[in-house]
Design an enzyme around this catalytic site. Structure first.
Site, PDB file in Angstrom:
ATOM      1  N   LYS A 194      -2.253 -11.802   9.350  1.00 38.36           N
ATOM      2  CA  LYS A 194      -3.651 -11.559   9.706  1.00 38.36           C
ATOM      3  C   LYS A 194      -4.402 -12.878   9.831  1.00 38.36           C
ATOM      4  O   LYS A 194      -4.021 -13.896   9.245  1.00 38.36           O
ATOM      5  CB  LYS A 194      -4.331 -10.679   8.653  1.00 38.36           C
ATOM      6  CG  LYS A 194      -3.852  -9.241   8.653  1.00 38.36           C
ATOM      7  CD  LYS A 194      -4.707  -8.359   7.754  1.00 38.36           C
ATOM      8  CE  LYS A 194      -4.260  -6.897   7.831  1.00 38.36           C
ATOM      9  NZ  LYS A 194      -5.126  -5.986   7.061  1.00 38.36           N
TER      10      LYS A 194
ATOM     11  N   GLU B 222       0.824  -1.214   0.000  1.00 34.48           N
ATOM     12  CA  GLU B 222       0.000   0.000   0.000  1.00 34.48           C
ATOM     13  C   GLU B 222       0.863   1.271   0.000  1.00 34.48           C
ATOM     14  O   GLU B 222       0.603   2.230   0.723  1.00 34.48           O
ATOM     15  CB  GLU B 222      -0.962  -0.012   1.194  1.00 34.48           C
ATOM     16  CG  GLU B 222      -1.919  -1.185   1.145  1.00 34.48           C
ATOM     17  CD  GLU B 222      -2.913  -1.217   2.297  1.00 34.48           C
ATOM     18  OE1 GLU B 222      -4.081  -1.598   2.066  1.00 34.48           O
ATOM     19  OE2 GLU B 222      -2.531  -0.846   3.422  1.00 34.48           O
TER      20      GLU B 222
ATOM     21  N   GLU C 159     -13.177  -2.158  11.971  1.00 32.58           N
ATOM     22  CA  GLU C 159     -13.023  -1.506  10.665  1.00 32.58           C
ATOM     23  C   GLU C 159     -14.106  -1.913   9.681  1.00 32.58           C
ATOM     24  O   GLU C 159     -14.661  -1.078   8.976  1.00 32.58           O
ATOM     25  CB  GLU C 159     -11.646  -1.838  10.097  1.00 32.58           C
ATOM     26  CG  GLU C 159     -11.394  -1.253   8.717  1.00 32.58           C
ATOM     27  CD  GLU C 159     -10.015  -1.604   8.177  1.00 32.58           C
ATOM     28  OE1 GLU C 159      -9.745  -1.263   7.007  1.00 32.58           O
ATOM     29  OE2 GLU C 159      -9.209  -2.207   8.913  1.00 32.58           O
TER      30      GLU C 159
ATOM     31  N   ASP D 166      -8.708  -9.227   4.499  1.00 36.28           N
ATOM     32  CA  ASP D 166      -8.394  -8.001   5.250  1.00 36.28           C
ATOM     33  C   ASP D 166      -9.405  -7.793   6.369  1.00 36.28           C
ATOM     34  O   ASP D 166     -10.278  -6.931   6.272  1.00 36.28           O
ATOM     35  CB  ASP D 166      -8.387  -6.793   4.308  1.00 36.28           C
ATOM     36  CG  ASP D 166      -7.997  -5.504   5.017  1.00 36.28           C
ATOM     37  OD1 ASP D 166      -7.415  -5.570   6.120  1.00 36.28           O
ATOM     38  OD2 ASP D 166      -8.272  -4.416   4.475  1.00 36.28           O
TER      39      ASP D 166
END
Length: 700
Positions: A395, A326, A428, A400
């Site tokens: 993760k 990113e 999130e 995500d």
């Protein structure tokens, strides 16, 4: 278009509610802000048990003169003052709580604790109820002062959840060594994916001024056994300047007596010069022309910087790094591997005992058309090539932090590399602070998933807590949900996720149900009926939000701009497909072959359309709309059912919550009630948007 609600109008509502409540109610519950979290130490409503506590804690003896033992002494005194109130101990039943270590406890041999202490390590503890010459005593013993602090909090947790204190016989130590909260806090005071106000860290005031809230934050973490904190968000090299290191050192000094070590998120490009605009977010803090990990000058730069850090933070934990992801700089741009980059930092940290936690969240499109495969493709070939003090931080799933996704395949594919499980406590993709959702069931599902990496029983919990290359070290990391809101987390129920992360990090074998009930008793009430109602809401909350946002394994149904609103038009055709024939993403052997990143027999199960668990069906398979499921419904019928079921469940939560009016303090009652009203509206909007879209695109 869905908008994240402002809380301004809610404050007016709350004021009106509180006034009307006190005007009409005959019950006078003290208003609570939520600031005390699960450390309220409220007096038990059962007077008999309250008297038992008053007797058990009649006398407190804490042996040791360190700052940590002073905290133990203060904590026991604070708790006793609150839960015993004005109750007087019975002289015949009055007992003593005795806390210490082998070097400070008197006559420790009388209690036969030496052998037990030899088995609980540096952070563990022994709690034992004994009777010495007719005098009841609870002994909290540990090998270190920090272990004694953890044991003290465990004793108080037992007391606040109504456990018998006269038969205690406990040996405890954490299953995972590094239990870390990762703050995505920016140096300008904002928080990435933060829904509870600004950053806790007041950088402009540090190091000279310490907000009292820092100590309260450390105390809350210590009560859960959390022993590490990453202070900053990624990719801002300013945190490594001498100015900010002194600020971080002030926080480290504050946290140290609570057993908490400081970690920093390091910008891989830090040795480079600042940007021409002076914006450190876009440049480094050095003078070098390269950040190539093979360059001797770069290695020397990092070695000198690490030496500087340890001069001001002698127990510094290490770096967490997000690189080549990113837009962040990394070793790939110099033709080096992730192992090359991580090992360079590891070499600088190794003489001081520090570690590198290198994040595996990479998904470069050129690696593979299927995003789910990319992290594995880049990291699995590097297994065994990382230095001993490098963790690869993975993760929980390959996408995500979605509301529900399969376990990341790397947990079963890197036997020669220590792995850190990364969980997201902040919501999130889960309704931000507007949704009541208890995440422990999702995390337990992940921890208990069998990877078959070393045969049956190779659960994720086992894979992250195992010794690799003789290295007795392990880690788990949670993206924090705290901020400057008075109740810390924006939502009172979001506190449960902070709590549950800490408890599972200490002991992954704990059940979500037991964690929820102990949190409720400490945070809300000890009334059995109220506990049952709140527990039922929490138990059903995660399945409900999965139903109305990502049913049957759909992923990334939220708008990319806010990760909150439903956006089928913006998401279809990217990370999942839907057309007139069917819906899903084919990751079987006939599709992207993602399933082969898992060990057999897991891969065979997920490869089969008939054997694949239906909650993950559309993640692994593209399925016709008229395909029948175990319920007897077709895929489109099941999607209709799930979206409606999720929205209806939230409406039921509010009805159950409203039966507690007068049983919960008015301030927190009103806040939760308003949040549930918002969540009902959101859930119905999600349902209406996606059900309409699916019927339109399927032409059914």
């Amino acid at each position: 278009m869905m908008i994240v609600r402002s809380k301004t109008s809610f404050n007016l509502f709350l004021a009106i509610f509180v006034i009307s409540f006190y005007a009409s109610s005959t019950i006078r519950l003290q208003a609570e802000s939520g600031y005390d979290l699960w450390l309220r130490y409220a007096m038990p409503s059962n007077k008999e048990y309250a008297n038992e506590l008053a007797n058990a804690f009649a006398k407190i003896e804490v042996h040791g003169d360190s700052k940590t033992m002073a905290i133990v002494r203060d904590e026991l005194s604070r708790a006793k003052t609150r839960f015993a109130g004005n109750l007087q101990a019975d002289d015949k039943l009055a007992g003593t709580v005795l806390v210490g270590t082998p070097s400070t406890l008197p006559a420790i041999h009388q209690f036969e604790l030496e052998d037990r202490l030899s088995r609980v390590g540096a952070e563990g503890y022994v709690i034992a109820s004994v009777n010495q010459e007719g005098h009841p005593m609870i002994i909290v013993a540990a090998n270190t002062d920090i272990g004694a602090l953890y044991g003290t909090f465990e004793l108080l947790r037992l007391a606040m959840t109504g456990q018998a204190l006269d038969t205690l016989n406990i040996n405890e130590q954490p299953a995972i060594h590094r239990r870390v909260l990762d703050h995505w806090d920016n140096l300008d005071g904002t928080v990435e994916r933060g829904y509870a106000g600004d950053s806790l860290w007041k950088w402009n005031d540090l190091p000279s001024t310490l907000d009292p809230r820092y100590q309260d934050y450390a105390r809350a973490n210590a009560s859960l056994g959390i022993n590490g904190v990453v202070l900053n968000n990624q990719a801002n090299a300013a945190i490594l300047t001498s100015e900010y290191l002194l600020k971080a050192a002030a926080l480290a000094d504050c946290f140290r007596p609570y057993g908490i070590r400081i970690y920093l998120s390091a910008d891989f490009g830090a040795p480079l010069p600042p940007s021409k605009t002076g914006d450190l977010k876009a440049g480094g803090i050095g003078t070098l022309t390269t950040a190539d990990p093979a360059d001797p000058a770069v290695r020397a730069w990092w070695s000198a910087k690490v030496d500087e850090i340890y001069k001001v933070i002698p127990d510094f934990g290490g770096f967490i790094v997000k690189a080549d992801s990113e837009g962040t700089p990394g070793p790939n741009q110099y033709g080096r591997t992730f192992a090359d980059g991580a090992n360079m930092l590891a070499d600088a940290l190794a003489p001081h005992g520090g570690v590198v936690m290198w994040r595996a969240f990479v998904y470069a499109a050129e690696v593979d058309p299927d995003r789910a495969k990319r992290s594995y493709v880049e990291f699995q070939p590097l297994d065994g090539k990382f230095h001993r003090n490098v963790f690869v931080q993975v993760k929980n799933g390959p996408m995500d932090f979605q509301p529900d996704e399969p376990v990341h395949p790397l947990f079963g594919a890197m036997p020669q590399t220590p792995l850190v499980l990364e969980l997201q406590i902040t919501q999130e993709y889960l309704g931000h602070a507007n949704a009541l959702v208890y995440l422990a069931p999702m995390w337990s599902k992940v921890l208990n998933t069998d990877t078959w990496a070393q045969g049956a029983g190779s659960t994720v919990a086992r894979m992250i807590s195992r010794n690799v290359k003789g290295q007795n070290d392990s880690g788990i990391c949670g993206v924090s949900n705290t901020g400057t809101d008075t109740n810390w987390c924006g939502s009172d129920f979001a506190q449960a996720n902070w709590y549950a992360f800490g408890r599972l990090a200490w002991n992954p074998a704990l059940t979500p149900e037991s964690i929820a009930r102990e949190w409720i008793k400490q945070t809300w009430t000890d009334d059995p009926q109220t506990i049952t109602i709140i527990d039922s809401i929490m138990e059903e909350s995660w399945p409900a939000i999965v139903d109305y946002t990502t049913p049957l394994g759909l992923q990334f149904t939220m708008a990319s701009k806010d990760h909150y609103s439903p956006d089928p038009q913006g998401r279809v055709g990217k990370l999942w497909n839907a057309d007139k024939n069917g819906i899903g993403y084919n990751r079987s052997k006939t599709g992207s072959d993602y399933v082969d990143q898992y060990q057999a027999p897991v891969s065979r199960i997920w490869n089969s359309l008939d054997r694949c668990p239906e909650d993950e069906l559309l993640f692994y398979h593209y399925v016709p709309w008229d395909h029948h499921l175990q319920s007897g419904r077709t895929v489109i019928g099941e999607l209709d059912f799930r979206f409606n079921n999720g929205a209806d469940a939230v409406a039921q939560f509010e009805k159950r919550w409203q039966t507690l009016n007068g049983k919960i303090d008015p301030e927190r009652y009103a806040r939760v009630d308003q949040e549930l009203t918002t969540q009902i509206s959101d859930a119905r909007h999600w349902r209406d948007t996606y059900v309409a879209f699916f019927h339109e695109i399927s032409r059914l």
